[in-house]
Write a protein that holds these residues in place. Structure first.
Motif, short mmCIF file in Angstrom:
data_model
loop_
_atom_site.label_atom_id
_atom_site.label_comp_id
_atom_site.label_asym_id
_atom_site.label_seq_id
_atom_site.Cartn_x
_atom_site.Cartn_y
_atom_site.Cartn_z
N GLU A 20 -34.03 36.87 -51.13
CA GLU A 20 -33.95 37.48 -49.81
C GLU A 20 -34.14 36.43 -48.72
OE1 GLU A 20 -36.14 41.03 -47.17
OE2 GLU A 20 -36.90 40.49 -49.16
N ILE A 21 -35.05 35.51 -48.94
CA ILE A 21 -35.29 34.44 -47.96
C ILE A 21 -34.05 33.55 -47.83
CG2 ILE A 21 -36.63 32.35 -47.50
CD1 ILE A 21 -39.02 33.79 -48.85
N VAL A 22 -33.45 33.20 -48.96
CA VAL A 22 -32.26 32.35 -48.93
C VAL A 22 -31.10 33.06 -48.23
CG1 VAL A 22 -30.51 31.21 -50.35
CG2 VAL A 22 -32.93 31.02 -50.95
N ALA A 23 -30.92 34.34 -48.52
CA ALA A 23 -29.85 35.11 -47.86
C ALA A 23 -30.08 35.17 -46.35
CB ALA A 23 -29.79 36.52 -48.45
N ALA A 24 -31.33 35.36 -45.96
CA ALA A 24 -31.65 35.40 -44.53
C ALA A 24 -31.44 34.03 -43.89
CB ALA A 24 -33.09 35.87 -44.32
N ALA A 25 -31.74 32.96 -44.64
CA ALA A 25 -31.53 31.61 -44.12
C ALA A 25 -30.06 31.35 -43.85
CB ALA A 25 -32.08 30.58 -45.11
N ALA A 35 -28.68 23.15 -38.41
CA ALA A 35 -29.89 22.43 -38.02
C ALA A 35 -30.83 23.28 -37.19
CB ALA A 35 -29.52 21.15 -37.26
N GLY A 36 -30.38 24.47 -36.79
CA GLY A 36 -31.20 25.31 -35.93
C GLY A 36 -32.07 26.30 -36.66
N LEU A 37 -32.21 26.13 -37.97
CA LEU A 37 -33.01 27.07 -38.76
C LEU A 37 -34.47 26.98 -38.35
CD1 LEU A 37 -33.14 29.10 -41.10
CD2 LEU A 37 -33.51 27.15 -42.64
N SER A 38 -35.02 28.10 -37.92
CA SER A 38 -36.42 28.20 -37.51
C SER A 38 -37.19 28.98 -38.57
CB SER A 38 -36.52 28.89 -36.15
OG SER A 38 -37.82 29.39 -35.93
N LEU A 39 -38.28 28.39 -39.07
CA LEU A 39 -39.08 29.09 -40.07
C LEU A 39 -39.70 30.35 -39.49
CD1 LEU A 39 -40.85 26.21 -42.04
CD2 LEU A 39 -38.75 27.45 -42.60
N ARG A 40 -40.07 30.32 -38.24
CA ARG A 40 -40.65 31.50 -37.60
C ARG A 40 -39.63 32.63 -37.55
NH1 ARG A 40 -42.70 30.90 -31.56
NH2 ARG A 40 -40.45 30.63 -31.29
N ASP A 41 -38.40 32.31 -37.13
CA ASP A 41 -37.36 33.33 -37.07
C ASP A 41 -36.97 33.80 -38.47
OD1 ASP A 41 -37.40 33.07 -34.34
OD2 ASP A 41 -35.58 31.85 -34.23
N LEU A 42 -36.94 32.87 -39.41
CA LEU A 42 -36.60 33.23 -40.78
C LEU A 42 -37.65 34.17 -41.37
CD1 LEU A 42 -34.91 32.95 -43.35
CD2 LEU A 42 -36.16 30.82 -43.84
N ALA A 43 -38.92 33.85 -41.13
CA ALA A 43 -39.99 34.71 -41.63
C ALA A 43 -39.88 36.11 -41.03
CB ALA A 43 -41.35 34.08 -41.33
N ALA A 44 -39.61 36.17 -39.74
CA ALA A 44 -39.48 37.47 -39.08
C ALA A 44 -38.32 38.27 -39.68
CB ALA A 44 -39.28 37.27 -37.58
N ALA A 45 -37.25 37.58 -40.04
CA ALA A 45 -36.07 38.26 -40.59
C ALA A 45 -36.36 38.92 -41.93
CB ALA A 45 -34.91 37.27 -40.74
N VAL A 46 -37.34 38.39 -42.67
CA VAL A 46 -37.68 38.97 -43.98
C VAL A 46 -39.01 39.71 -43.94
CG1 VAL A 46 -36.32 37.31 -45.29
CG2 VAL A 46 -38.71 36.78 -44.76
N GLY A 47 -39.55 39.92 -42.73
CA GLY A 47 -40.75 40.73 -42.57
C GLY A 47 -42.04 40.07 -43.03
N MET A 48 -42.16 38.77 -42.79
CA MET A 48 -43.42 38.10 -43.11
C MET A 48 -43.76 37.07 -42.06
SD MET A 48 -42.34 35.48 -46.25
CE MET A 48 -41.88 36.79 -47.37
N ARG A 49 -44.95 36.54 -42.10
CA ARG A 49 -45.35 35.47 -41.20
C ARG A 49 -44.85 34.13 -41.73
NH1 ARG A 49 -49.17 37.13 -37.51
NH2 ARG A 49 -50.12 39.17 -37.91
N PRO A 51 -46.24 31.18 -42.22
CA PRO A 51 -47.00 30.50 -43.29
C PRO A 51 -46.75 31.10 -44.67
CG PRO A 51 -48.39 30.83 -41.37
CD PRO A 51 -47.14 31.62 -41.12
N SER A 52 -46.39 32.37 -44.72
CA SER A 52 -46.16 33.01 -46.02
C SER A 52 -44.94 32.46 -46.73
CB SER A 52 -46.01 34.53 -45.83
OG SER A 52 -47.19 35.09 -45.30
N LEU A 53 -44.01 31.86 -45.97
CA LEU A 53 -42.83 31.28 -46.59
C LEU A 53 -43.21 30.17 -47.57
CD1 LEU A 53 -40.38 30.96 -43.56
CD2 LEU A 53 -40.23 32.61 -45.43
N TYR A 54 -44.33 29.50 -47.28
CA TYR A 54 -44.73 28.39 -48.13
C TYR A 54 -45.24 28.86 -49.49
CZ TYR A 54 -44.16 25.47 -44.02
OH TYR A 54 -43.63 24.80 -42.93
#
Length: 209
Positions: A20-25, A35-49, A51-54
Motif C-alpha cells: 500500500e505504501i509503494v502504491a501510494a508512493a 523527486a518531490g516525494l514527501s514522507l509526510r504526504d505519503l504517510a498521510a495518504a496511507v493513514g499513518m504518521r 515516523p511510522s513509515l520507518y
C-alpha cells in the motif's frame, strides 16, 4: 490428510501495508514528480504518521528501491510474455515497440528505472538483479536472431531509449516517435546485418548448430 500450514498473518499484513505504501508512493510521484516525494504526504495518504513509515522502510531511498523493483518486475513480466516468431524484423519491431511504449506509458517509472534522477539513489543488488533479468531476456532474443555481440543489444536499447525520451518529452500521450519504431528497427537491422554473416544469422534463427 495433513493439517493446513499455519499462516503468518502478521507478516501478511505487513506485506500488504508495504504494498500500500509503494502504491501510494507511485501516486504521489506521478502527482508531484519523482523527486518531490514527501514522507509526510505519503504517510498521510496511507493513514499513518511519517515516523511510522520507518517501521516498513528504512529510508526514503528504500521506498524508491521498492518502486524500482516493482517497475523492473513489470517490465520483466511483459518481456517474457512477448510472442516470438523467429523472424528478425517482426520480432525486433515488436520488442522495440514494447520498450518504447512501456517507457512512454509512465514517465515517472521511466525516470526511476532508466534515468537515475534521484540524488544518492542506487538500486539494491536484489532490485537490480530483476533489471538484469529483463536485459538478459532481451539478449536471448538477439542471440536467437543471430545477433550475439553485446554491443548489438547496447545499440538497440540506446535507440529505444532515445525514441522513448523524445516521445515523453515532446509528445506525451501521443505517438509521434512511436510511429518511428519500425523505421528505426529497419535501420538497426541493416546495420547489424552488415556486421553478421547472413548464413550465420539464418542458421542461428533456425536453431541449427
Amino acid at each position: 490428510m495433513g493439517a493446513a500450514p499455519v499462516r503468518d498473518r502478521r507478516a501478511e499484513q505487513r506485506e500488504r501495508t508495504r504494498d500500500e505504501i509503494v502504491a501510494a508512493a507511485w501516486e504521489r510521484c506521478r502527482a508531484e514528480g519523482l523527486a518531490g516525494l514527501s514522507l509526510r504526504d505519503l504517510a498521510a495518504a496511507v493513514g499513518m504518521r511519517a515516523p511510522s513509515l520507518y517501521s516498513y522502510f528504512d529510508s526514503k531511498l528504500a521506498i524508491y528501491d521498492a518502486m524500482y523493483a516493482e517497475g523492473c518486475q513489470q517490465f520483466l513480466d511483459e518481456v517474457v510474455d512477448l510472442p516470438r516468431t523467429g523472424e528478425t524484423m517482426t520480432d525486433l519491431k515488436a520488442s522495440l515497440r514494447h520498450f518504447v511504449e512501456f517507457c512512454a506509458s509512465d514517465h515517472v517509472r521511466h525516470q526511476l528505472l532508466f534515468q537515475r534522477t534521484i540524488p544518492g539513489f542506487e538500486p539494491s543488488p536484489e532490485s537490480y538483479a530483476i533489471a538484469v533479468q529483463g536485459l538478459e531476456v532481451l539478449g536471448e532474443w538477439f542471440g536467437d536472431l543471430g545477433f550475439d555481440d553485446p554491443a548489438d543489444l547496447d545499440l538497440a536499447t540506446a535507440v529505444g531509449s532515445g525514441l522513448a525520451a523524445q516521445q515523453i518529452s515532446n509528445d506525451p500521450g501521443g505517438d509521434r516517435w512511436l510511429r518511428l519504431v519500425d523505421d528505426a528497427v529497419e535501420m538497426l537491422v541493416a546495420h547489424l546485418e552488415r556486421k553478421t554473416p547472413t548464413e550465420t544469422r539464418t542458421r542461428t534463427t533456425r536453431g541449427e548448430p
